[in-house]
Design an enzyme around this catalytic site. Structure first.
Site, PDB file in Angstrom:
ATOM      1  N   HIS A 340    -107.371-113.807 -54.331  1.00 44.86           N
ATOM      2  CA  HIS A 340    -105.950-113.485 -54.401  1.00 44.86           C
ATOM      3  C   HIS A 340    -105.703-112.004 -54.616  1.00 44.86           C
ATOM      4  O   HIS A 340    -104.587-111.585 -54.829  1.00 44.86           O
ATOM      5  CB  HIS A 340    -105.284-114.269 -55.528  1.00 44.86           C
ATOM      6  N   ARG A 341    -106.782-111.238 -54.602  1.00 41.31           N
ATOM      7  CA  ARG A 341    -106.593-109.834 -54.896  1.00 41.31           C
ATOM      8  C   ARG A 341    -105.731-109.146 -53.831  1.00 41.31           C
ATOM      9  O   ARG A 341    -105.020-108.203 -54.139  1.00 41.31           O
ATOM     10  CB  ARG A 341    -107.949-109.146 -55.012  1.00 41.31           C
TER      11      ARG A 341
END
Lengths: 408, 617
Positions: A340-341
């Protein structure tokens, strides 16, 4: 993932978050502090800490070319500015051609950085909250009243990490001179301590030795630097915006390190004659009389600094529609980005970008401008891929935008 | 010692050094030249034309990090009880000359430190408890033999002047001249001449600030840089400085065409990545522009800074192309080295049998520094271990646990132990040799490209490197010198001509040469990955003698066999991959594998991953 969010949040200069976070974390840290730093040794440590300031002040380097006088390379400049506005973005990696002003630009950064407040003479650049929390936590130490702590304003530190640095200077070590002369064990903080709440810059980052990369990855992930040696046990906050630059032709960057950088700015040779003439002229004028040239640029420099400070203040008021967030998520999904970065970085960067533009609502227009910076290095690499990463992102972005319009 | 003024020939190199003496901000001079051409004599003689007491520091190739950067002077520190700092070689060269002979053989970490110091004018010492800044503003003078390998581009980028490579065929004759001159000349004459030269340079230094350069001239140099495909913008400044220094040396106040030509010759041409096209200069440039956001062809002018009136810009644009043409054609066509695209490859080495001289190869690389570590995990570095233990003796002796130790005994703890860190080049160099001849070549090239790229993807972890050689027509060609860079690989692999004869022998020879060069840089494990059907039909000679294309089959086989056996004996591992559906195969590829002592894979339509697997297995 949540840990990263939390960790990153702490480094924010937004006071509100920092203090609430600090309170929440206090017990855990107190426990951690209750390690063998004996009472008697504590004073020696602090003394060394204040004395160790000497080398850093000695390190006033020669004048740097003014940031605002750098022609072109907007991608890199914007990335750096957004990271000042919100350090949680996670730093920037600048990769590109030789001789295009990468290190000049980063080194010029110091002059446009705003001021931060730290505890007076604190080598770790801690805020009052951080200081009180850490120092009161020490075994046997009396509670410190925050009002008694003296503070001072310093420019956001920019620490240059040279390739030949040894691990002990990066992490800090025992003061050898003291040990030799008086047999006292005292801690001498390293570059990580100096860079807390500031920028840590590594030129030719792709050539950095593996063991230093390990150290950096470790500290960047935890936000803390831990040194255990000769019965001294030190841990101090080390949250920094990591800025790296290099030429991809000199070697590849380790994937884990690549992943650490929030943004990836690309830089290429300027092929516009007029611009290049302009670059040359400015450079020559600077070389002839650096101080006079700096003076000439003062107004522009101050203007930019003010704009950055204003954006920092505006940042807390910026908001984003859920619809935009959905589109961001869709973009990352269609590009096949793991974890999810990607989303997180886009969101933060878009907030900072909107604030920089003086706006309080994030739109897809903002996202469009910064998506390439946030995602370029996160795409899965395909050896036979001929399409440039940036183009691929633009293409997917257009699709997402098109769908969004269609459903609207 | 031979004086600068006594050296005959090498005029361009001498000119370059004089420009540097006039304007040290040119950064340095690199002189590529064959062995015995007197390049190092010239470089050392350079000291004689600089003001007296200018530091001249010669960098030994095996320099360690602490000698280069500086560190704690142990002896003085222990004696005085205070930390005494020893400046490194880089800082000792401050305001003077740092001379490196065999620049291309310099260890890559040393090169990085030099680059770093040059870009700052300073050395940051952050080691062993030291945090200091030492001034290191030096001129780098480097000489090297191109047949030893390339100089890192990053370093060349910080050095203003690169003397075009010239073959020194007449060096014996010139040596004679030197001898004659030396014999008849008076020492005093030489001294007088040197003094005059120094005076001339001093005068030129003062003249520097008075020299002016027109806008057109600056534009002309920049346009030339763009047409030559020079990377980066730093070079523009160097070119301008060189032109100005040249004018100053002639005591002029204006830069003239000769100065510009010299700047093009010494600064721009050696960095060219493509040949300028005579007619199509403007179109060519347009192509290189990033696609303009609006479709207007005049987009370029709009980018001009607002302080410059448009009419003016247009007027200048009309003028400059002529000048550029003149400049470029004059200095480029006449002075072009054999191969402008890469000076380092300009020297084509003739076949030299079995000279190896790489006795050090069996070591695991060069000792660079001592580092903390387990005693078992490597060789213990004794002195650094003692150094790190020394400060603690006093306090440790007071420790109760240590009671009962004989007085005077050293107390060394586990954490003091330092082990030797060698330059870690333990990775493998994969040299891909791809048969680009015949009709199936395209397919093979594609497979090889994929394999190279996917090996490189994982290269970082293993510290592996990849090189690519294609062979077709008369001889093999190194498309990608040993590299870890995916970007560079992609770029080099994008344009691949195919078709023609099969110079297999030349491929083996070129591969072997590449392997030998890599060994001098500390890479010991080398593997040939040959993608071919093994049917060579062009002799090695063809590369040097245009008429030697035909040779009897037996001789061809003999040549290949001899090469293959030598390569095997040299400890190079090989695999041969035959990807071609070939009904007519007579088993040449398996035979080749056998002679190389390697394995043979028959993989029609092999995928890139399969090739990688085979290479790694």
């Amino acid at each position: 993932m949540t840990q990263t969010v939390k960790a990153a949040k702490k480094s924010s200069s937004a006071k509100a978050t920092a203090s609430s976070e600090a309170k929440a974390k206090a017990p855990a840290q107190a426990k951690a502090k209750a390690t063998p730093v004996a009472k008697a040794k504590a004073p020696a440590v602090t003394k060394a800490a204040t004395e160790a300031k000497k080398p850093s002040s000695k390190k006033k380097q020669a004048l740097a070319f003014p940031f605002t006088a750098i022609v072109g390379q907007e991608e890199m400049k914007l990335s750096l500015i957004l990271n000042i506005i919100d350090p949680r973005i996670g730093g920037v990696l600048v990769m590109g051609h030789r001789g295009t002003g990468k290190s000049t630009t980063v080194r010029a950064l110091a002059e446009v950085l705003p001021l931060i407040t730290r505890v007076k003479d604190d080598i770790y650049n801690r805020t009052v909250e951080q200081y009180v929390e850490a120092e009161s936590g020490k075994k046997g130490a009396a509670a410190i009243n925050p009002d008694d702590v003296k503070t001072e304003q310093i420019p956001v530190p920019v620490v240059d990490l040279p390739l030949g640095a040894t691990e002990d200077r990066v992490c800090g070590t025992i003061d050898i001179e003291k040990a030799l002369t008086s047999g006292v064990k005292a801690f001498e903080p390293g570059l990580l301590a100096q860079s807390n709440r500031g920028f840590l810059y590594i030129d030719e980052v792709n050539l950095l030795d593996d063991h230093l990369v390990d150290v950096l990855l470790d500290v960047a992930a935890s936000g803390k630097n831990v040194v255990e040696r000769e019965g001294i046990s030190i841990r101090h906050p080390a949250r920094f915006v990591l800025v790296g630059s290099g030429n991809p032709e000199e070697g590849e960057l380790r994937p884990q390190l690549l992943d650490r950088f929030g943004l990836h700015a690309r830089i290429i040779t300027i092929n516009d004659v007029a611009k290049r003439v302009d670059i040359v002229k400015r450079r020559r004028e600077y070389d002839e009389d650096p101080e006079a040239y700096m003076k000439k640029c003062t107004r522009e420099q101050q203007k930019l600094q003010k704009k950055i400070v204003a954006a920092q203040e505006l940042l807390t008021q910026v908001s984003m529609d859920d619809k935009v967030l959905t589109d961001i998520a869709r973009l990352c999904m269609s590009l096949g980005i793991d974890g999810h970065r990607g989303e997180l970085t886009i969101t933060r960067t878009a907030y900072a970008f909107a604030a920089y533009k003086g706006q309080t609502t994030v739109t897809m227009e903002h996202v469009k401008e910064i998506a390439g910076l946030c995602l370029r290095h996160r795409l899965r690499k395909d050896p036979l891929e001929t399409v440039d990463a940036g183009e691929k992102i633009d293409r997917e972005l257009a699709k997402v935008l098109g769908e969004a319009e269609a459903t609207a | 010692m031979i004086a600068f003024t006594d050296i005959v020939g090498m005029d361009l190199a001498k000119q370059a050094l004089m420009l540097l003496a006039v304007d040290p901000s040119l950064g340095g001079v690199v002189i590529p030249s064959a062995v015995g051409s007197g390049k190092s004599t010239l470089a050392r003689a350079f000291a004689g034309i600089l003001p007296e007491e200018t530091p001249f520091v010669e960098l030994p190739l095996n320099v360690t990090e602490d000698r280069l950067i500086g560190g704690v002077d142990l002896e003085a520190t222990l004696a005085s009880g205070q930390r005494v700092v020893q400046h490194g070689v880089l800082s000792k060269a401050h305001k003077g000359v740092l001379y490196v002979d065999s620049l291309s053989l310099l260890d890559s970490s040393a090169v990085s430190h030099i680059m770093d110091a040059m870009s700052r004018g300073l050395v940051l010492v952050e080691r062993e408890g030291l945090s200091e800044v030492h001034p290191a503003n030096f001129m780098l003078v480097g000489t090297y033999d191109p047949s030893d390998g390339e100089v890192r581009m990053g370093l060349l980028d910080r050095i203003g002047i690169i003397v075009p490579f010239t073959a020194q065929n007449d060096y014996r004759a010139r040596k004679k001249i030197v001898n004659i001159v030396m014999g008849t000349r008076d020492q005093e004459d030489t001294e007088d001449e040197l003094r005059m030269l120094r005076g001339l340079i001093e005068a030129a230094k003062e003249q520097l600030l008075r020299v002016s350069m027109t806008n057109e001239q600056i534009k002309g140099l920049i346009q030339t840089a763009i047409s030559l495909g020079v990377e980066g913008n730093r070079v523009d400044i160097f070119a301008i400085r060189a032109a100005i220094a040249s004018a100053a040396l002639a005591q002029r106040t204006e830069v003239d065409d000769e100065d510009l030509k010299l700047a093009v010759k010494l600064v721009l041409v050696p960095r060219a990545t493509r040949m300028p096209e005579r007619e199509a200069t403007e179109e060519d440039m347009a192509q290189d522009q990033p696609p303009p956001e609006d479709e207007e062809p005049e987009g370029e002018d709009e980018n001009a800074p607002p302080d410059e009136p448009d009419a003016d810009a247009e007027e200048e644009q009309e003028e400059t192309p002529d000048m550029i043409e003149e400049l470029m054609m004059d200095s480029i066509e006449t002075e072009l080295p054999d191969n402008i695209l890469n000076i380092s490859l300009a020297s084509k080495k003739k076949a030299k049998s079995g000279s190896r001289g790489e006795a050090l190869n069996n070591r695991r690389g060069r000792f660079v520094r001592a580092q903390e570590g387990e005693m078992k995990s490597g060789k213990v570095a004794l002195i650094p271990t003692l150094i790190s233990a020394a400060p603690w003796q006093q306090s440790r002796r007071q420790d109760k646990k240590m009671a009962g130790r004989p007085a005077g005994a050293l107390i060394i703890n586990k954490e003091d132990v330092k082990i030797k860190k060698f330059r870690d080049k333990s990775g493998t160099l994969f040299i891909f040799m791809v048969d680009a001849s015949g009709s199936m070549a395209l397919n093979r090239m594609r497979q090889a490209k994929g394999a190279v790229a996917s090996l490189l993807q994982n290269a970082y972890v293993h510290r592996d490197q990849v090189a690519l050689i294609s062979f077709r027509g008369k001889q093999a060609q190194v498309l990608l010198p040993p590299s870890q860079s995916v970007d560079r690989a992609k770029r080099e692999l994008d344009v691949l001509p195919t078709g023609g004869g099969t110079p297999l022998a030349s491929a083996l020879f070129t591969g072997w040469e590449t392997a030998k060069q890599a060994r001098t840089k500390g890479i010991s494990q080398i593997m040939f990955v040959m993608i071919t059907d093994g049917r060579g039909n062009i002799p090695l000679q063809a590369a040097y003698e245009p008429n030697a294309e035909k040779a009897p089959k037996e001789e061809l086989e003999k040549e290949i066999e001899a090469l293959a056996l030598s390569i095997q004996a040299d400890g190079v591992a090989s695999i041969v991959i035959d990807t071609q559906m070939n009904y007519l195969s007579r088993g040449e590829a398996p035979k080749l594998a056998q002679k190389l002592g390697g394995r043979y894979f028959y993989m029609p339509n092999a995928k890139a991953e399969q090739i990688v697997e085979a290479a790694l297995s």
